[in-house]
Design a protein around this motif. Structure first.
Motif, PDB file in Angstrom:
ATOM      1  N   PRO A   1     -26.888  12.142 111.158  1.00  0.00           N
ATOM      2  CA  PRO A   1     -26.808  13.384 110.231  1.00  0.00           C
ATOM      3  C   PRO A   1     -25.538  13.837 110.062  1.00  0.00           C
ATOM      4  CG  PRO A   1     -27.089  13.475 112.673  1.00  0.00           C
ATOM      5  CD  PRO A   1     -27.167  11.930 112.329  1.00  0.00           C
ATOM      6  N   TYR A   2     -24.309  13.299 110.408  1.00  0.00           N
ATOM      7  CA  TYR A   2     -23.004  13.624 110.050  1.00  0.00           C
ATOM      8  C   TYR A   2     -22.693  12.993 108.333  1.00  0.00           C
ATOM      9  CZ  TYR A   2     -22.715  14.868 114.837  1.00  0.00           C
ATOM     10  OH  TYR A   2     -22.857  15.279 116.204  1.00  0.00           O
ATOM     11  N   VAL A   3     -23.453  12.281 107.950  1.00  0.00           N
ATOM     12  CA  VAL A   3     -23.215  11.577 106.663  1.00  0.00           C
ATOM     13  C   VAL A   3     -24.040  12.692 105.781  1.00  0.00           C
ATOM     14  CG1 VAL A   3     -23.528   9.627 105.163  1.00  0.00           C
ATOM     15  CG2 VAL A   3     -22.946   9.552 107.420  1.00  0.00           C
ATOM     16  N   SER A   4     -23.218  12.873 104.513  1.00  0.00           N
ATOM     17  CA  SER A   4     -24.023  13.704 103.649  1.00  0.00           C
ATOM     18  C   SER A   4     -24.946  13.181 102.917  1.00  0.00           C
ATOM     19  CB  SER A   4     -23.089  14.437 102.714  1.00  0.00           C
ATOM     20  OG  SER A   4     -22.172  15.286 103.323  1.00  0.00           O
ATOM     21  N   ARG A   5     -25.956  13.488 102.191  1.00  0.00           N
ATOM     22  CA  ARG A   5     -27.103  13.014 101.387  1.00  0.00           C
ATOM     23  C   ARG A   5     -26.376  12.220 100.544  1.00  0.00           C
ATOM     24  NH1 ARG A   5     -31.743  12.900 104.149  1.00  0.00           N
ATOM     25  NH2 ARG A   5     -32.476  14.799 104.668  1.00  0.00           N
ATOM     26  N   ARG A   6     -25.486  12.901  99.564  1.00  0.00           N
ATOM     27  CA  ARG A   6     -24.679  12.119  98.521  1.00  0.00           C
ATOM     28  C   ARG A   6     -23.180  12.155  99.128  1.00  0.00           C
ATOM     29  NH1 ARG A   6     -25.830  10.740  93.669  1.00  0.00           N
ATOM     30  NH2 ARG A   6     -23.940  11.945  92.810  1.00  0.00           N
ATOM     31  N   HIS A   7     -22.890  11.381  99.743  1.00  0.00           N
ATOM     32  CA  HIS A   7     -21.454  11.385 100.694  1.00  0.00           C
ATOM     33  C   HIS A   7     -20.011  10.960  99.481  1.00  0.00           C
ATOM     34  CE1 HIS A   7     -19.379  11.710 104.557  1.00  0.00           C
ATOM     35  NE2 HIS A   7     -18.632  11.419 103.868  1.00  0.00           N
TER      36      HIS A   7
ATOM     37  N   GLY B   1     -33.117   9.732 103.084  1.00  0.00           N
ATOM     38  CA  GLY B   1     -34.066  10.904 103.202  1.00  0.00           C
ATOM     39  C   GLY B   1     -35.339  10.398 102.503  1.00  0.00           C
ATOM     40  N   SER B   2     -36.399  11.302 102.680  1.00  0.00           N
ATOM     41  CA  SER B   2     -37.706  11.113 102.100  1.00  0.00           C
ATOM     42  C   SER B   2     -37.494  11.294 100.640  1.00  0.00           C
ATOM     43  CB  SER B   2     -38.847  11.931 102.717  1.00  0.00           C
ATOM     44  OG  SER B   2     -38.334  13.673 102.379  1.00  0.00           O
ATOM     45  N   GLN B   3     -36.746  11.721 100.030  1.00  0.00           N
ATOM     46  CA  GLN B   3     -36.671  12.399  98.640  1.00  0.00           C
ATOM     47  C   GLN B   3     -35.507  11.611  97.660  1.00  0.00           C
ATOM     48  OE1 GLN B   3     -37.241  16.282  97.754  1.00  0.00           O
ATOM     49  NE2 GLN B   3     -39.408  16.356  98.311  1.00  0.00           N
ATOM     50  N   LEU B   4     -34.614  10.892  98.681  1.00  0.00           N
ATOM     51  CA  LEU B   4     -33.217  10.544  98.252  1.00  0.00           C
ATOM     52  C   LEU B   4     -33.097   9.212  98.721  1.00  0.00           C
ATOM     53  CD1 LEU B   4     -30.758  10.920  96.621  1.00  0.00           C
ATOM     54  CD2 LEU B   4     -29.556  12.101  98.393  1.00  0.00           C
ATOM     55  N   ALA B   5     -32.516   8.133  98.200  1.00  0.00           N
ATOM     56  CA  ALA B   5     -32.336   6.736  98.516  1.00  0.00           C
ATOM     57  C   ALA B   5     -31.150   6.309  98.245  1.00  0.00           C
ATOM     58  CB  ALA B   5     -33.729   5.994  98.270  1.00  0.00           C
ATOM     59  N   PRO B   6     -29.824   6.441  98.637  1.00  0.00           N
ATOM     60  CA  PRO B   6     -28.487   6.105  98.226  1.00  0.00           C
ATOM     61  C   PRO B   6     -28.616   4.585  98.394  1.00  0.00           C
ATOM     62  CG  PRO B   6     -28.165   7.818  99.980  1.00  0.00           C
ATOM     63  CD  PRO B   6     -29.724   7.486 100.051  1.00  0.00           C
ATOM     64  N   ASP B   7     -27.754   3.915  97.475  1.00  0.00           N
ATOM     65  CA  ASP B   7     -27.628   2.548  97.491  1.00  0.00           C
ATOM     66  C   ASP B   7     -27.057   1.935  98.711  1.00  0.00           C
ATOM     67  OD1 ASP B   7     -28.288   2.406  94.486  1.00  0.00           O
ATOM     68  OD2 ASP B   7     -26.261   3.142  94.223  1.00  0.00           O
ATOM     69  N   ILE B   8     -26.373   2.561  99.424  1.00  0.00           N
ATOM     70  CA  ILE B   8     -26.081   1.986 100.460  1.00  0.00           C
ATOM     71  C   ILE B   8     -26.292   3.301 101.538  1.00  0.00           C
ATOM     72  CG2 ILE B   8     -24.085   1.321 102.225  1.00  0.00           C
ATOM     73  CD1 ILE B   8     -22.693   0.371  99.623  1.00  0.00           C
ATOM     74  N   ALA B   9     -27.177   3.202 102.503  1.00  0.00           N
ATOM     75  CA  ALA B   9     -27.959   4.432 103.136  1.00  0.00           C
ATOM     76  C   ALA B   9     -27.525   4.270 104.443  1.00  0.00           C
ATOM     77  CB  ALA B   9     -29.295   4.500 102.883  1.00  0.00           C
ATOM     78  N   PHE B  10     -27.522   5.459 104.961  1.00  0.00           N
ATOM     79  CA  PHE B  10     -27.210   5.554 106.703  1.00  0.00           C
ATOM     80  C   PHE B  10     -28.123   6.474 107.248  1.00  0.00           C
ATOM     81  CE2 PHE B  10     -23.591   3.723 105.015  1.00  0.00           C
ATOM     82  CZ  PHE B  10     -23.279   2.336 105.828  1.00  0.00           C
ATOM     83  N   SER B  11     -28.104   6.472 108.697  1.00  0.00           N
ATOM     84  CA  SER B  11     -29.231   7.574 108.956  1.00  0.00           C
ATOM     85  C   SER B  11     -28.350   8.793 109.900  1.00  0.00           C
ATOM     86  CB  SER B  11     -30.224   6.891 109.977  1.00  0.00           C
ATOM     87  OG  SER B  11     -29.386   6.242 111.224  1.00  0.00           O
TER      88      SER B  11
END
Length: 230
Positions: free
Chosen positions: A46-52, A34-44
């Protein structure tokens, strides 16, 4: 050890599939970018939570925990929660009911020899030599058929371990390449080893012959790979 520990992205954003994320730090978060959150392993998705979910290194072990995600996290088909779940070589991590899939690899470490599987299931500690049928002891890297030890090469045993730990789940050609021939990786972060399908098929053929009548448990998944079927 850390250079041999990574997750392979099996399913997710198209540009990330078959890429490896090496686990060189003590903690890696997995989630939706997201624009304000960058997980170490990131996906796009919408079914994946911001911090999954989060993968943590505790001592010489790795664990994964769900971070109260909306659609959940599974390891080898079993849902997990916030309690840390140990990870073992070959484990399949699934986010949001399979929208994202990652495979955990721990090459050349004690992480891949901590669990023991046998078929048929032994009910006692009697030595396997007195047992009938096929007995697979992954901890000792030993195979016995009707009590007799079957000699296997390193690649034969590596393939059997991969397929058996993922029983009843299709394993792709690419996963087999990465797991069995890591020394032939051309580009460490993005590529798969320089191995042809003919070489994989030859290894499968040899393993089937070694296993005798149990070789038929290794089934071919057309245009995809192989599966250990129980």
């Amino acid at each position: 050890m850390e250079d041999g520990v990574y997750v392979l992205i099996k399913k997710g954003d198209p540009e990330l599939v078959q890429k490896r994320q090496f686990l060189r730090r003590d903690e890696y978060t997995i989630g939706r970018r997201g624009s304000q959150l960058a997980p170490d392993i990131a996906f796009s998705s919408p079914y994946v939570s911001r911090r999954h979910a989060v993968i943590r290194k505790i001592g010489n072990r790795y664990t994964i925990s769900d971070l109260e995600s909306k659609h959940g996290t599974e390891v080898n088909g079993t849902p997990i929660r916030q309690t840390p779940q140990p990870l073992f070589h070959g484990d399949l991590i699934s986010l949001a009911k399979g929208v994202v899939e990652l495979v955990f690899f721990a090459e050349g470490s004690e992480l891949d020899v901590t669990r023991e599987f046998s078929f048929p299931l032994l009910q006692s500690t009697v030595p396997v030599a007195v047992s009938s049928g096929l007995v697979i002891n992954l901890e000792r890297r030993e195979i016995r058929l009707d009590g007799a030890r079957i000699p296997l090469t390193g690649k034969d045993m590596d393939l059997l371990t991969l397929l058996y730990q993922r029983a009843n789940q299709a394993v792709s050609y690419e996963e087999i390449m990465v797991s069995i021939w890591p020394e032939r990786m051309v580009h460490a972060e993005t590529s798969v080893p320089d191995v042809g399908r003919a070489e994989i098929n030859a290894l499968v053929y040899r393993l089937r012959k070694r296993l005798g009548k149990y070789g038929k448990k290794i089934t071919t998944i057309p245009r995809f790979g192989y599966m250990w079927e129980e």
